[in-house]
Design a protein around this motif. Sequence first.
Motif, mmCIF file in Angstrom:
data_model
loop_
_atom_site.group_PDB
_atom_site.id
_atom_site.type_symbol
_atom_site.label_atom_id
_atom_site.label_comp_id
_atom_site.label_asym_id
_atom_site.label_seq_id
_atom_site.Cartn_x
_atom_site.Cartn_y
_atom_site.Cartn_z
ATOM 1 N N VAL A 195 -50.716 66.389 97.841
ATOM 2 C CA VAL A 195 -50.642 66.756 96.423
ATOM 3 C C VAL A 195 -50.511 68.274 96.373
ATOM 4 O O VAL A 195 -51.213 68.989 97.097
ATOM 5 C CB VAL A 195 -51.900 66.294 95.664
ATOM 6 N N LEU A 196 -49.569 68.758 95.563
ATOM 7 C CA LEU A 196 -49.295 70.192 95.519
ATOM 8 C C LEU A 196 -49.584 70.758 94.132
ATOM 9 O O LEU A 196 -49.060 70.264 93.130
ATOM 10 C CB LEU A 196 -47.816 70.425 95.878
ATOM 11 N N LYS A 197 -50.439 71.773 94.078
ATOM 12 C CA LYS A 197 -50.683 72.530 92.843
ATOM 13 C C LYS A 197 -50.010 73.879 93.027
ATOM 14 O O LYS A 197 -50.271 74.576 94.009
ATOM 15 C CB LYS A 197 -52.180 72.803 92.684
ATOM 16 N N VAL A 198 -49.133 74.250 92.123
ATOM 17 C CA VAL A 198 -48.429 75.537 92.258
ATOM 18 C C VAL A 198 -48.808 76.438 91.093
ATOM 19 O O VAL A 198 -48.724 76.026 89.927
ATOM 20 C CB VAL A 198 -46.899 75.334 92.289
ATOM 21 N N HIS A 199 -49.238 77.656 91.413
ATOM 22 C CA HIS A 199 -49.552 78.625 90.357
ATOM 23 C C HIS A 199 -48.245 79.063 89.692
ATOM 24 O O HIS A 199 -47.309 79.482 90.370
ATOM 25 C CB HIS A 199 -50.254 79.839 90.969
ATOM 26 N N THR A 200 -48.194 78.919 88.372
ATOM 27 C CA THR A 200 -46.977 79.340 87.657
ATOM 28 C C THR A 200 -47.042 80.860 87.533
ATOM 29 O O THR A 200 -47.386 81.415 86.499
ATOM 30 C CB THR A 200 -46.911 78.657 86.285
ATOM 31 N N SER A 201 -46.667 81.506 88.634
ATOM 32 C CA SER A 201 -46.957 82.929 88.795
ATOM 33 C C SER A 201 -46.044 83.829 87.973
ATOM 34 O O SER A 201 -46.374 84.984 87.736
ATOM 35 C CB SER A 201 -46.864 83.298 90.274
ATOM 36 N N ASN A 202 -44.888 83.322 87.541
ATOM 37 C CA ASN A 202 -43.974 84.214 86.813
ATOM 38 C C ASN A 202 -43.666 83.739 85.389
ATOM 39 O O ASN A 202 -42.746 84.228 84.762
ATOM 40 C CB ASN A 202 -42.676 84.430 87.613
ATOM 41 N N TYR A 203 -44.398 82.774 84.891
ATOM 42 C CA TYR A 203 -44.226 82.370 83.495
ATOM 43 C C TYR A 203 -45.515 81.726 83.002
ATOM 44 O O TYR A 203 -46.400 81.390 83.795
ATOM 45 C CB TYR A 203 -43.052 81.395 83.335
ATOM 46 N N GLY A 225 -57.505 60.175 100.646
ATOM 47 C CA GLY A 225 -57.214 60.702 101.986
ATOM 48 C C GLY A 225 -55.932 61.514 102.030
ATOM 49 O O GLY A 225 -55.245 61.572 103.056
ATOM 50 N N VAL A 226 -55.603 62.139 100.904
ATOM 51 C CA VAL A 226 -54.366 62.934 100.823
ATOM 52 C C VAL A 226 -54.745 64.404 100.663
ATOM 53 O O VAL A 226 -55.523 64.747 99.771
ATOM 54 C CB VAL A 226 -53.520 62.478 99.612
ATOM 55 N N PRO A 227 -54.212 65.297 101.526
ATOM 56 C CA PRO A 227 -54.586 66.712 101.397
ATOM 57 C C PRO A 227 -54.077 67.336 100.098
ATOM 58 O O PRO A 227 -52.990 67.018 99.630
ATOM 59 C CB PRO A 227 -53.942 67.376 102.616
ATOM 60 N N LEU A 228 -54.883 68.251 99.567
ATOM 61 C CA LEU A 228 -54.539 68.977 98.348
ATOM 62 C C LEU A 228 -54.156 70.409 98.727
ATOM 63 O O LEU A 228 -54.979 71.167 99.252
ATOM 64 C CB LEU A 228 -55.744 68.978 97.400
ATOM 65 N N ILE A 229 -52.889 70.740 98.476
ATOM 66 C CA ILE A 229 -52.367 72.077 98.800
ATOM 67 C C ILE A 229 -52.291 72.881 97.509
ATOM 68 O O ILE A 229 -51.793 72.384 96.502
ATOM 69 C CB ILE A 229 -50.939 72.007 99.383
ATOM 70 N N ALA A 230 -52.745 74.140 97.540
ATOM 71 C CA ALA A 230 -52.601 75.009 96.366
ATOM 72 C C ALA A 230 -51.758 76.220 96.749
ATOM 73 O O ALA A 230 -52.158 77.011 97.605
ATOM 74 C CB ALA A 230 -53.969 75.457 95.860
ATOM 75 N N ASP A 231 -50.562 76.304 96.144
ATOM 76 C CA ASP A 231 -49.714 77.485 96.355
ATOM 77 C C ASP A 231 -50.079 78.487 95.271
ATOM 78 O O ASP A 231 -49.743 78.300 94.109
ATOM 79 C CB ASP A 231 -48.235 77.094 96.267
ATOM 80 N N LEU A 232 -50.799 79.545 95.674
ATOM 81 C CA LEU A 232 -51.317 80.505 94.685
ATOM 82 C C LEU A 232 -50.363 81.660 94.440
ATOM 83 O O LEU A 232 -50.532 82.408 93.487
ATOM 84 C CB LEU A 232 -52.673 81.056 95.147
ATOM 85 N N GLY A 233 -49.405 81.852 95.314
ATOM 86 C CA GLY A 233 -48.444 82.946 95.120
ATOM 87 C C GLY A 233 -49.043 84.330 95.283
ATOM 88 O O GLY A 233 -48.774 85.025 96.250
ATOM 89 N N SER A 234 -49.935 84.693 94.352
ATOM 90 C CA SER A 234 -50.272 86.111 94.184
ATOM 91 C C SER A 234 -51.074 86.782 95.289
ATOM 92 O O SER A 234 -50.975 87.984 95.454
ATOM 93 C CB SER A 234 -51.017 86.278 92.869
ATOM 94 N N GLY A 235 -51.909 86.044 95.999
ATOM 95 C CA GLY A 235 -52.553 86.644 97.166
ATOM 96 C C GLY A 235 -53.941 87.209 96.971
ATOM 97 O O GLY A 235 -54.478 87.838 97.875
ATOM 98 N N LEU A 236 -54.561 87.014 95.796
ATOM 99 C CA LEU A 236 -55.948 87.457 95.654
ATOM 100 C C LEU A 236 -56.831 86.588 96.549
ATOM 101 O O LEU A 236 -56.697 85.365 96.559
ATOM 102 C CB LEU A 236 -56.426 87.305 94.211
#
Length: 422
Positions: A195-203, A225-236
């Motif tokens: 499962v992918l959560k993506v930070h809407t970093s530019n809008y 049993g499914v990994p949760l990935i978070a793409d945060l973009g910004s790097g804090l």
Amino acid sequence: AGALGELVVLGIVRATQDRARRREITPEAVPDEVASALENRGTSSLRPVLNATGVIIHTNLGRAPLSAAAREALQDAAGHTDVEFDLTTGARSRRGAAARAALLAACPAAEDALVVNNGAAALSLATTALAQDREVLWSRGELVEIGAGFRLADLVTATGVRVCEVGTTNRTHLADYTRVLEDDGGDDERRIGAVLKVHTSNYRVEGFTAEATIADLAGPCRAAGVPLIADLGSGLLHPDPALPEEPDATTALEAGADLVLTSGDKLFGGPQAGILLGRAEIIGRLARHALARAVRADKLTLAAIEATITGSEPPVLASLHADPEALRDRTEHLRDALGTGDVVPHDGRVGGGGGAGVPLPGWALRLPSRLAGSLRQGETPVVATVRDDACLVDLRCILPEDDEHLLAALRSALGADEEDSR
Ligand SMILES: *Cc1c(COP(=O)(O)O)cnc(C)c1O
């Protein structure tokens, strides 16, 4: 020729002769023009510029400027270095162990860390290793296009991962995810790899909106049993009070993400890199995947990542936290030294990969817009914002020690302007 190489010198001589042929300069001016071009030429044709836009993470200007410590680390690592070698035992060691240790010390919520080429590589590696020939579950509200027409969904599907879109542009509910997760599996092999959560970093989507947070998703993901990935973009790595809406790695991991991905050259403030933090078992799977070798970080990146963490505050955070009053003082000082221009309120921005729509109150020196071109083409190029027929010079992203270079560049552009008008 000894310092720059014969080809560089030859190129400059020919380009200058061509300018004379086009009658841009007189033939007599060629030797002087060649001499000054050679003097200004560094060892590469990339030139340092002063970012007077007020946009902290400006992708066209190389994103995060490195801290003094990171610049020094690059120098030290430039030759032979023990990036993958243990000087005590004389045996091969884990590559980039020091950068990994620094990341884990800075973000104890992570069990393990991996550094790759950039944020896009981190996303590609994570989804490929966890969901190749299967699907990633992804909200329709988070299918981000980053810069230059690149879309994250295209990046993910390029390696044979399929996308299972759920929800709508403005509203995605936890039930949209759980319906798919609960239907999945059973007697058949699982269809959803992550499962992918993506930070809407530019809008930003505002109004009638809904999203499932990392904390909402963590339980159902674990149950399935499914990994949760978070793409945060910004790097804090930690929450920053200046950007209360911005996600950070520590909070995301504590909320239950198994893996977080961030860029190294956004708010982290370091070199171009993709930083992966999360559960040891998952990082281990990623590190062993064939693609990991294709996207691995070089020794310079690893050295700069470590020094960005251990050194003093990186310039991007200094720019983010700049005190508006101090910016105003510096801008007024600049105006007084120049004897022209108006000091006007001007909002800075975080820029690429963070703080979408968040104004950072500050100031700018307003000058006639026609100066922008000569500022860009001066000996020390200055990139300012042109808006409403004005050239706005914002000091947020200029290091205080560069103020005198900025003043000299402005003086020279104003001088050229006066000469033109005569
Ligand atoms: C910037 C960004 C990326 C891409 O990272 P790069 O380091 O530019 O490759 C991916 N996802 C999000 C959410 C981003 O903001």
